[in-house]
Design an enzyme around this catalytic site. Structure first.
Site, PDB file in Angstrom:
ATOM      1  N   GLY A  41      45.014  55.825  37.175  1.00 40.71           N
ATOM      2  CA  GLY A  41      45.743  56.833  36.419  1.00 40.71           C
ATOM      3  C   GLY A  41      47.147  56.440  36.015  1.00 40.71           C
ATOM      4  CG  HIS A  75      40.718  46.893  44.137  1.00 35.14           C
ATOM      5  ND1 HIS A  75      40.886  48.060  43.422  1.00 35.14           N
ATOM      6  CD2 HIS A  75      40.604  47.283  45.453  1.00 35.14           C
ATOM      7  CE1 HIS A  75      40.873  49.094  44.239  1.00 35.14           C
ATOM      8  NE2 HIS A  75      40.687  48.654  45.482  1.00 35.14           N
ATOM      9  N   GLY A 100      36.354  53.920  42.426  1.00 31.45           N
ATOM     10  CA  GLY A 100      34.982  53.974  41.928  1.00 31.45           C
ATOM     11  C   GLY A 100      34.867  54.063  40.417  1.00 31.45           C
ATOM     12  CG  PHE A 101      33.892  56.480  38.591  1.00 29.76           C
ATOM     13  CD1 PHE A 101      32.760  56.148  37.866  1.00 29.76           C
ATOM     14  CD2 PHE A 101      33.749  57.002  39.871  1.00 29.76           C
ATOM     15  CE1 PHE A 101      31.490  56.339  38.400  1.00 29.76           C
ATOM     16  CE2 PHE A 101      32.484  57.191  40.427  1.00 29.76           C
ATOM     17  CZ  PHE A 101      31.351  56.859  39.687  1.00 29.76           C
ATOM     18  N   GLY A 102      37.152  54.154  36.470  1.00 28.69           N
ATOM     19  CA  GLY A 102      38.375  54.108  35.686  1.00 28.69           C
ATOM     20  C   GLY A 102      38.569  55.440  34.980  1.00 28.69           C
ATOM     21  CG  MET A 117      37.284  49.390  45.388  1.00 29.46           C
ATOM     22  SD  MET A 117      37.447  50.169  43.774  1.00 29.46           S
ATOM     23  CE  MET A 117      37.443  48.712  42.748  1.00 29.46           C
ATOM     24  CG  ASP A 142      43.770  50.382  41.098  1.00 29.58           C
ATOM     25  OD1 ASP A 142      43.662  50.734  39.911  1.00 29.58           O
ATOM     26  OD2 ASP A 142      42.891  49.728  41.710  1.00 29.58           O
ATOM     27  CG  MET A 156      42.941  52.973  46.148  1.00 31.12           C
ATOM     28  SD  MET A 156      42.799  51.884  44.727  1.00 31.12           S
ATOM     29  CE  MET A 156      41.943  52.936  43.538  1.00 31.12           C
ATOM     30  CG  HIS A 182      43.155  45.345  39.225  1.00 34.69           C
ATOM     31  ND1 HIS A 182      43.802  45.222  40.431  1.00 34.69           N
ATOM     32  CD2 HIS A 182      42.231  46.319  39.415  1.00 34.69           C
ATOM     33  CE1 HIS A 182      43.313  46.083  41.299  1.00 34.69           C
ATOM     34  NE2 HIS A 182      42.343  46.766  40.709  1.00 34.69           N
ATOM     35  N   GLY A 217      44.211  50.268  33.656  1.00 30.94           N
ATOM     36  CA  GLY A 217      42.954  49.983  32.961  1.00 30.94           C
ATOM     37  C   GLY A 217      42.951  50.624  31.598  1.00 30.94           C
ATOM     38  CB  SER A 218      42.176  54.101  30.538  1.00 31.78           C
ATOM     39  OG  SER A 218      41.434  54.277  31.685  1.00 31.78           O
ATOM     40  CG  MET A 239      33.644  49.226  41.980  1.00 31.93           C
ATOM     41  SD  MET A 239      33.561  50.593  40.826  1.00 31.93           S
ATOM     42  CE  MET A 239      35.241  50.616  40.216  1.00 31.93           C
TER      43      MET A 239
HETATM   44  C1  DX5 Z   1      39.247  52.395  40.311  1.00 30.58           C
HETATM   45  C2  DX5 Z   1      39.722  50.995  40.072  1.00 30.58           C
HETATM   46  C3  DX5 Z   1      40.846  50.902  39.129  1.00 30.58           C
HETATM   47  C4  DX5 Z   1      40.548  51.352  37.724  1.00 30.58           C
HETATM   48  C5  DX5 Z   1      41.811  51.895  37.132  1.00 30.58           C
HETATM   49  O1  DX5 Z   1      38.297  52.390  41.323  1.00 30.58           O
HETATM   50  O2  DX5 Z   1      40.105  50.393  41.292  1.00 30.58           O
HETATM   51  O3  DX5 Z   1      41.384  49.584  39.105  1.00 30.58           O
HETATM   52  O4  DX5 Z   1      40.053  50.335  36.904  1.00 30.58           O
HETATM   53  O5  DX5 Z   1      41.514  52.450  35.900  1.00 30.58           O
HETATM   54  P1  DX5 Z   1      42.515  53.405  35.150  1.00 30.58           P
HETATM   55  O6  DX5 Z   1      43.782  52.649  34.946  1.00 30.58           O
HETATM   56  O7  DX5 Z   1      41.787  53.715  33.892  1.00 30.58           O
HETATM   57  O8  DX5 Z   1      42.705  54.607  36.045  1.00 30.58           O
HETATM   58 ZN    ZN Z   2      41.285  48.489  41.253  1.00 36.32          ZN
END
Ligand code: DX5
Ligand code: ZN
Length: 216
Positions: free
Chosen positions: A176, A63, A141-143, A65, A174, A136, A30, A196-197, A34
Protein backbone atom coordinates in the site's frame (compact mmCIF):
# COMPACT_ATOMS: atom_id res chain seq x y z
CA UNK A 1 17.31 9.45 0.29
CA UNK A 2 15.05 6.51 0.71
CA UNK A 3 15.61 3.34 -1.36
CA UNK A 4 12.87 2.28 -3.73
CA UNK A 5 12.19 -1.39 -4.39
CA UNK A 6 9.47 -1.89 -7.04
CA UNK A 7 7.57 -5.13 -6.55
CA UNK A 8 7.60 -7.34 -9.63
CA UNK A 9 4.27 -8.80 -8.54
CA UNK A 10 2.59 -5.79 -10.16
CA UNK A 11 4.38 -6.23 -13.50
CA UNK A 12 2.94 -7.60 -16.74
CA UNK A 13 4.38 -11.14 -16.78
CA UNK A 14 3.90 -11.51 -20.53
CA UNK A 15 6.80 -9.08 -21.02
CA UNK A 16 8.89 -9.52 -17.94
CA UNK A 17 12.20 -8.44 -19.50
CA UNK A 18 10.75 -5.09 -20.61
CA UNK A 19 9.06 -4.62 -17.25
CA UNK A 20 12.31 -5.18 -15.39
CA UNK A 21 14.05 -2.75 -17.74
CA UNK A 22 11.36 -0.12 -17.11
CA UNK A 23 12.28 0.15 -13.41
CA UNK A 24 16.05 0.03 -13.76
CA UNK A 25 16.44 3.45 -12.11
CA UNK A 26 15.25 1.90 -8.82
CA UNK A 27 17.57 0.90 -5.96
CA UNK A 28 16.39 -2.70 -5.58
CA UNK A 29 13.95 -5.07 -7.25
CA UNK A 30 11.43 -6.67 -4.89
CA UNK A 31 10.65 -10.31 -5.70
CA UNK A 32 7.63 -11.76 -3.84
CA UNK A 33 7.60 -15.53 -3.43
CA UNK A 34 4.34 -17.07 -2.17
CA UNK A 35 3.75 -20.75 -1.50
CA UNK A 36 -0.04 -20.95 -1.11
CA UNK A 37 0.42 -22.13 2.50
CA UNK A 38 2.00 -19.28 4.42
CA UNK A 39 -0.19 -16.94 2.38
CA UNK A 40 -3.36 -17.74 0.42
CA UNK A 41 -1.77 -17.13 -2.97
CA UNK A 42 0.98 -18.55 -5.19
CA UNK A 43 3.26 -16.24 -7.17
CA UNK A 44 6.57 -17.28 -8.75
CA UNK A 45 9.78 -18.93 -7.65
CA UNK A 46 13.29 -20.06 -8.51
CA UNK A 47 13.24 -20.30 -12.34
CA UNK A 48 11.70 -16.84 -12.63
CA UNK A 49 14.30 -15.45 -10.21
CA UNK A 50 17.08 -16.90 -12.38
CA UNK A 51 15.55 -15.33 -15.50
CA UNK A 52 15.24 -11.93 -13.81
CA UNK A 53 18.81 -12.21 -12.51
CA UNK A 54 19.93 -12.59 -16.10
CA UNK A 55 18.42 -9.31 -17.26
CA UNK A 56 19.13 -6.83 -14.44
CA UNK A 57 22.02 -5.51 -12.40
CA UNK A 58 19.67 -4.28 -9.65
CA UNK A 59 20.11 -5.98 -6.28
CA UNK A 60 17.38 -8.60 -5.97
CA UNK A 61 15.34 -8.14 -2.79
CA UNK A 62 13.66 -11.52 -2.32
CA UNK A 63 10.67 -11.62 0.06
CA UNK A 64 9.87 -15.21 1.00
CA UNK A 65 6.24 -15.61 2.07
CA UNK A 66 6.70 -19.35 2.50
CA UNK A 67 6.55 -21.83 5.37
CA UNK A 68 9.83 -23.32 6.57
CA UNK A 69 12.06 -20.94 4.60
CA UNK A 70 15.08 -22.80 6.00
CA UNK A 71 14.50 -25.40 3.27
CA UNK A 72 14.80 -22.85 0.44
CA UNK A 73 16.97 -19.90 1.43
CA UNK A 74 20.19 -21.37 0.03
CA UNK A 75 18.62 -22.02 -3.36
CA UNK A 76 17.23 -18.50 -3.54
CA UNK A 77 20.74 -17.21 -2.86
CA UNK A 78 22.20 -19.51 -5.54
CA UNK A 79 19.55 -18.42 -8.05
CA UNK A 80 20.47 -14.76 -7.69
CA UNK A 81 19.07 -13.14 -4.54
CA UNK A 82 21.18 -10.38 -3.01
CA UNK A 83 18.97 -10.12 0.04
CA UNK A 84 16.60 -12.76 1.39
CA UNK A 85 13.88 -11.69 3.81
CA UNK A 86 11.91 -14.39 5.60
CA UNK A 87 8.93 -14.17 7.94
CA UNK A 88 9.33 -14.54 11.69
CA UNK A 89 5.95 -16.35 11.76
CA UNK A 90 7.05 -18.96 9.20
CA UNK A 91 8.80 -21.48 11.49
CA UNK A 92 10.08 -22.25 14.98
CA UNK A 93 12.61 -19.75 16.40
CA UNK A 94 15.62 -22.05 16.04
CA UNK A 95 14.85 -22.63 12.37
CA UNK A 96 14.36 -18.93 11.75
CA UNK A 97 17.80 -18.31 13.26
CA UNK A 98 19.37 -21.11 11.18
CA UNK A 99 17.76 -19.82 7.99
CA UNK A 100 19.16 -16.31 8.61
CA UNK A 101 22.59 -17.79 9.34
CA UNK A 102 22.50 -19.75 6.07
CA UNK A 103 21.82 -16.56 4.12
CA UNK A 104 24.68 -14.77 5.90
CA UNK A 105 27.04 -17.70 5.33
CA UNK A 106 26.47 -17.30 1.59
CA UNK A 107 27.50 -13.65 1.82
CA UNK A 108 24.00 -12.30 1.19
CA UNK A 109 21.94 -9.86 3.21
CA UNK A 110 19.39 -11.31 5.61
CA UNK A 111 16.04 -9.80 6.47
CA UNK A 112 13.16 -10.59 8.76
CA UNK A 113 9.55 -9.55 8.22
CA UNK A 114 6.52 -9.19 10.47
CA UNK A 115 2.89 -9.45 9.41
CA UNK A 116 0.54 -6.64 10.53
CA UNK A 117 -0.58 -8.55 13.65
CA UNK A 118 2.93 -9.47 14.78
CA UNK A 119 4.63 -7.04 17.17
CA UNK A 120 7.99 -5.69 16.11
CA UNK A 121 9.60 -7.07 19.27
CA UNK A 122 9.40 -10.49 17.58
CA UNK A 123 12.47 -9.57 15.51
CA UNK A 124 14.58 -8.52 18.51
CA UNK A 125 16.08 -11.94 19.30
CA UNK A 126 17.54 -12.02 15.78
CA UNK A 127 18.55 -8.36 15.52
CA UNK A 128 22.29 -9.00 15.44
CA UNK A 129 21.84 -11.11 12.28
CA UNK A 130 19.69 -8.64 10.37
CA UNK A 131 20.45 -6.35 7.43
CA UNK A 132 16.78 -5.59 6.91
CA UNK A 133 13.60 -5.41 8.99
CA UNK A 134 10.56 -5.60 6.70
CA UNK A 135 7.38 -4.13 8.15
CA UNK A 136 4.28 -5.39 6.34
CA UNK A 137 1.69 -2.66 5.91
CA UNK A 138 -0.84 -5.11 4.39
CA UNK A 139 -1.64 -8.77 5.00
CA UNK A 140 0.90 -10.55 2.81
CA UNK A 141 -0.45 -12.41 -0.20
CA UNK A 142 -1.74 -9.83 -2.64
CA UNK A 143 -0.69 -6.60 -4.27
CA UNK A 144 -2.94 -3.56 -4.54
CA UNK A 145 -4.22 -3.48 -0.96
CA UNK A 146 -4.63 -0.42 1.26
CA UNK A 147 -1.92 0.63 3.69
CA UNK A 148 -2.62 -0.29 7.34
CA UNK A 149 -1.78 2.78 9.46
CA UNK A 150 -0.58 0.66 12.38
CA UNK A 151 2.60 0.05 10.38
CA UNK A 152 3.82 3.59 11.06
CA UNK A 153 4.43 3.05 14.77
CA UNK A 154 6.07 -0.30 14.00
CA UNK A 155 8.49 1.42 11.62
CA UNK A 156 9.52 3.79 14.41
CA UNK A 157 10.04 0.84 16.79
CA UNK A 158 12.06 -1.02 14.16
CA UNK A 159 14.18 2.08 13.59
CA UNK A 160 14.99 2.14 17.32
CA UNK A 161 16.12 -1.48 17.18
CA UNK A 162 18.28 -0.72 14.14
CA UNK A 163 19.79 2.37 15.81
CA UNK A 164 20.84 0.26 18.79
CA UNK A 165 22.76 -2.06 16.47
CA UNK A 166 25.18 0.72 15.61
CA UNK A 167 25.52 -0.46 11.99
CA UNK A 168 23.46 -0.39 8.82
CA UNK A 169 20.14 -2.23 8.94
CA UNK A 170 17.38 -1.19 6.57
CA UNK A 171 13.82 -0.59 7.70
CA UNK A 172 11.73 -1.56 4.69
CA UNK A 173 7.97 -1.15 4.33
CA UNK A 174 5.82 -3.29 2.05
CA UNK A 175 2.20 -2.90 1.00
CA UNK A 176 0.00 0.00 0.00
CA UNK A 177 2.91 2.39 -0.44
CA UNK A 178 2.18 5.53 -2.48
CA UNK A 179 3.51 9.09 -2.15
CA UNK A 180 1.13 9.83 0.73
CA UNK A 181 1.70 6.70 2.83
CA UNK A 182 5.35 6.58 1.79
CA UNK A 183 5.92 9.99 3.32
CA UNK A 184 4.51 8.77 6.65
CA UNK A 185 6.87 5.81 6.48
CA UNK A 186 9.87 7.96 5.61
CA UNK A 187 9.12 10.33 8.48
CA UNK A 188 8.83 7.39 10.88
CA UNK A 189 12.28 6.13 9.95
CA UNK A 190 11.85 3.82 6.97
CA UNK A 191 14.96 3.54 4.79
CA UNK A 192 13.40 1.52 1.94
CA UNK A 193 9.94 1.46 0.36
CA UNK A 194 8.50 -1.45 -1.60
CA UNK A 195 6.00 -0.22 -4.19
CA UNK A 196 4.15 -2.51 -6.57
CA UNK A 197 1.00 -0.98 -7.99
CA UNK A 198 2.10 2.58 -7.43
CA UNK A 199 5.18 2.22 -9.64
CA UNK A 200 3.87 -0.23 -12.25
CA UNK A 201 0.60 1.67 -12.79
CA UNK A 202 2.45 4.94 -13.38
CA UNK A 203 2.66 6.16 -16.96
CA UNK A 204 6.23 7.30 -16.28
CA UNK A 205 7.79 4.77 -13.93
CA UNK A 206 11.17 6.47 -13.78
CA UNK A 207 9.51 9.72 -12.65
CA UNK A 208 7.41 7.84 -10.10
CA UNK A 209 10.48 6.15 -8.62
CA UNK A 210 12.16 9.56 -8.42
CA UNK A 211 9.13 11.06 -6.70
CA UNK A 212 8.99 8.28 -4.08
CA UNK A 213 12.74 8.48 -3.53
CA UNK A 214 12.45 12.21 -2.87
CA UNK A 215 10.13 11.65 0.10
CA UNK A 216 13.23 11.62 2.29
C1 DX5 B 1 2.27 -8.45 -0.68
C2 DX5 B 1 3.64 -8.30 -1.25
C3 DX5 B 1 3.95 -6.93 -1.70
C4 DX5 B 1 3.10 -6.41 -2.83
C5 DX5 B 1 2.98 -4.93 -2.68
O1 DX5 B 1 2.13 -9.73 -0.15
O2 DX5 B 1 4.61 -8.70 -0.31
O3 DX5 B 1 5.33 -6.80 -2.03
O4 DX5 B 1 3.61 -6.71 -4.09
O5 DX5 B 1 2.08 -4.46 -3.62
P1 DX5 B 1 1.46 -3.02 -3.54
O6 DX5 B 1 2.59 -2.05 -3.56
O7 DX5 B 1 0.60 -2.97 -4.75
O8 DX5 B 1 0.68 -2.97 -2.25
ZN1 ZN C 1 6.76 -8.17 -0.66
Amino acid sequence: MIKISPSLLAADFTKLGQEVDSIKSADLLHFDVMDGIFVPNISFGLPVLRAVRGVTKLPLDVHLMITKPINYVERFCEFGADMVTIHVEADEPENIRSALLKVKALGKKAGLSVKPATPIRAVEPYAELLDNILVMAVEPGFGGQSFIMGAVDKIAEAAEIAARLGRACDIEVDGGVNPETGRLCANAGATALVAGSDVFRAADRRARIELLRGLK
